[in-house]
Design a protein around this motif. Structure first.
Motif, short mmCIF file in Angstrom:
data_model
loop_
_atom_site.label_atom_id
_atom_site.label_comp_id
_atom_site.label_asym_id
_atom_site.label_seq_id
_atom_site.Cartn_x
_atom_site.Cartn_y
_atom_site.Cartn_z
N LYS A 99 92.83 37.54 33.36
CA LYS A 99 91.77 38.22 33.25
C LYS A 99 91.53 39.30 33.95
N MET A 100 92.49 40.06 34.41
CA MET A 100 92.43 41.03 35.59
C MET A 100 92.89 42.19 34.93
N MET A 101 92.12 43.29 35.26
CA MET A 101 92.55 44.81 34.52
C MET A 101 93.20 45.47 35.44
N LYS A 102 94.14 46.26 35.12
CA LYS A 102 94.92 47.11 35.81
C LYS A 102 94.38 47.78 37.07
N LYS A 103 93.15 48.23 36.82
CA LYS A 103 92.38 48.98 37.76
C LYS A 103 92.01 48.25 38.73
N GLU A 104 91.85 46.96 38.62
CA GLU A 104 91.31 45.89 39.74
C GLU A 104 92.64 45.53 40.48
N LEU A 105 93.65 45.55 39.86
CA LEU A 105 94.93 45.24 40.71
C LEU A 105 95.35 46.61 41.50
N CYS A 106 94.99 47.74 40.98
CA CYS A 106 95.07 48.98 41.90
C CYS A 106 94.30 48.80 43.27
N GLU A 107 93.09 48.27 43.16
CA GLU A 107 92.05 48.03 44.18
C GLU A 107 92.51 46.97 45.15
N LEU A 108 93.00 45.85 44.47
CA LEU A 108 93.35 44.68 45.19
C LEU A 108 94.71 45.04 46.04
N ALA A 109 95.64 45.58 45.48
CA ALA A 109 96.94 45.71 46.09
C ALA A 109 97.15 47.04 46.68
N ASP A 110 96.05 47.97 46.84
CA ASP A 110 96.14 49.33 47.18
C ASP A 110 97.35 50.16 46.64
N VAL A 111 97.24 50.02 45.30
CA VAL A 111 98.46 50.69 44.37
C VAL A 111 97.59 51.97 43.77
N SER A 112 98.33 53.20 43.45
CA SER A 112 97.67 53.99 43.01
C SER A 112 97.91 53.72 41.35
N PRO A 113 96.78 54.53 40.57
CA PRO A 113 96.98 54.19 39.07
C PRO A 113 98.35 54.92 38.44
N SER A 114 98.66 55.93 39.09
CA SER A 114 99.95 56.52 38.42
C SER A 114 101.27 55.62 39.04
N THR A 115 101.11 54.73 39.80
CA THR A 115 102.11 53.59 40.21
C THR A 115 102.27 52.63 39.22
N ILE A 116 100.91 52.34 38.62
CA ILE A 116 100.91 51.14 37.60
C ILE A 116 101.32 51.91 36.07
#
Length: 78
Positions: free
Chosen positions: A16-33
């Motif tokens: 139940k994790m959003m892509k935005k949360e993954l970006c913040e957690l793993a320090d990944v840019s939204p464009s990479t996702i």
């Protein structure tokens, strides 16, 4: 060679994790996702950070698909 990150997106759904949360957690840019969503290659550094933060392995988040027109690649394997 084609890459599928569907396994990663399934993990996000299961947790139940959003892509935005993954970006913040793993320090990944939204464009990479976004690249991952389109099945494009991303760096091993990004893959490693995601795996460390989600406590999983590379096999858990991506799948390398064989070359074929079905997967958008029809190059001959060398």
């Amino acid at each position: 060679m084609a890459v599928s990150y569907n396994r990663l997106f399934k993990i996000l759904i299961d947790r139940k994790m959003m892509k935005k949360e993954l970006c913040e957690l793993a320090d990944v840019s939204p464009s990479t996702i976004s690249k991952m969503g389109r099945g494009e290659m991303v760096s091993m550094e990004v893959i490693a950070r995601i795996c460390l933060k989600l406590n999983c392995t590379v096999d858990d988040i991506l799948e390398i698909l064989p070359d074929s027109p079905e997967y958008g690649t029809d190059e001959k394997i060398k």
